[in-house]
Motif scaffolding. Structure first.
Motif: not given
Length: 205
Positions: A27-36, A162-167, A173-175, A187-191
């Protein structure tokens, strides 16, 4: 219920659980793609749905303030004019935050162009020749006129990411553009279970 029916039902349940877990993880990867995509297209309605602007503004204010403070600390014994520029930048944090807490700013952050804490800084505007820019008419057969307007700063090459869960509820997403270059993170947060929003930025430079 027959044994065959029970086996089919069990298989369907297993498949549904695996699919739900896969969707949960992705889900966060999908959200990141949509945001971008939305930010690059300057689709304000979609960007608003995927960005928590109050949290992003607070994060930008804090991170840009820290960035300018680090610059001032480095320049205390250096060029007085450089120090003056950093102090002016500190006074302009508000306008900088206002300019980056926008679809243009989100697009810049997600394309390797974070705020640098410089006086009068704004995110680069979409190129008139960019077909994804909102309101841009289709390209004509005539070449665009040559102007003397200086180009907006842009990265020399696409950033390494690089991208991944911190918690459980935080995704980063690191650049970085190259060895020795400053790094930063979006930084993306879960809702809820499957929804994520861009909620902050970490400037490590």
């Amino acid at each position: 219920m027959s044994r065959t029916s029970k086996s089919v039902l069990t298989a369907l349940i297993v498949v549904a659980v695996i699919a739900a877990l896969g969707m949960f993880y992705a889900s966060p990867y999908i959200a990141l793609d949509r945001i971008k995509r939305a930010a690059d297209a300057r689709d304000a309605a979609t960007v608003n749905a995927y960005v928590d602007f109050p949290l992003l503004r607070e994060s930008l204010k804090d991170q840009v303030g820290q960035l300018i403070t680090r610059k001032i600390d480095v320049q205390k014994s250096g060029n007085p004019l450089a120090l003056l520029g950093a102090m002016i930048g500190a006074a302009l944090i508000g306008p900088l935050v206002d300019s980056y807490a926008t679809p243009d700013g989100v697009a810049a952050i997600l394309n390797g162009m974070p705020p640098r804490g410089e006086p009068g800084e704004k995110p680069p505007a979409p190129s008139p020749s960019d077909p994804t820019a909102a309101g841009t008419p289709p390209a004509s057969s005539q070449p665009p006129p040559v102007t003397s307007t200086p180009a907006q700063p842009a990265p020399k090459q696409p950033p390494q990411t690089t991208a991944g869960y911190r918690s459980f509820d935080t995704f980063a997403v690191n650049y970085q553009h190259g060895a020795g270059d400053a790094r930063y993170s979006a930084i993306l947060k879960r809702y809820g279970l499957f929804s994520w929003k861009l909620a902050g930025i970490e400037l490590n430079g």
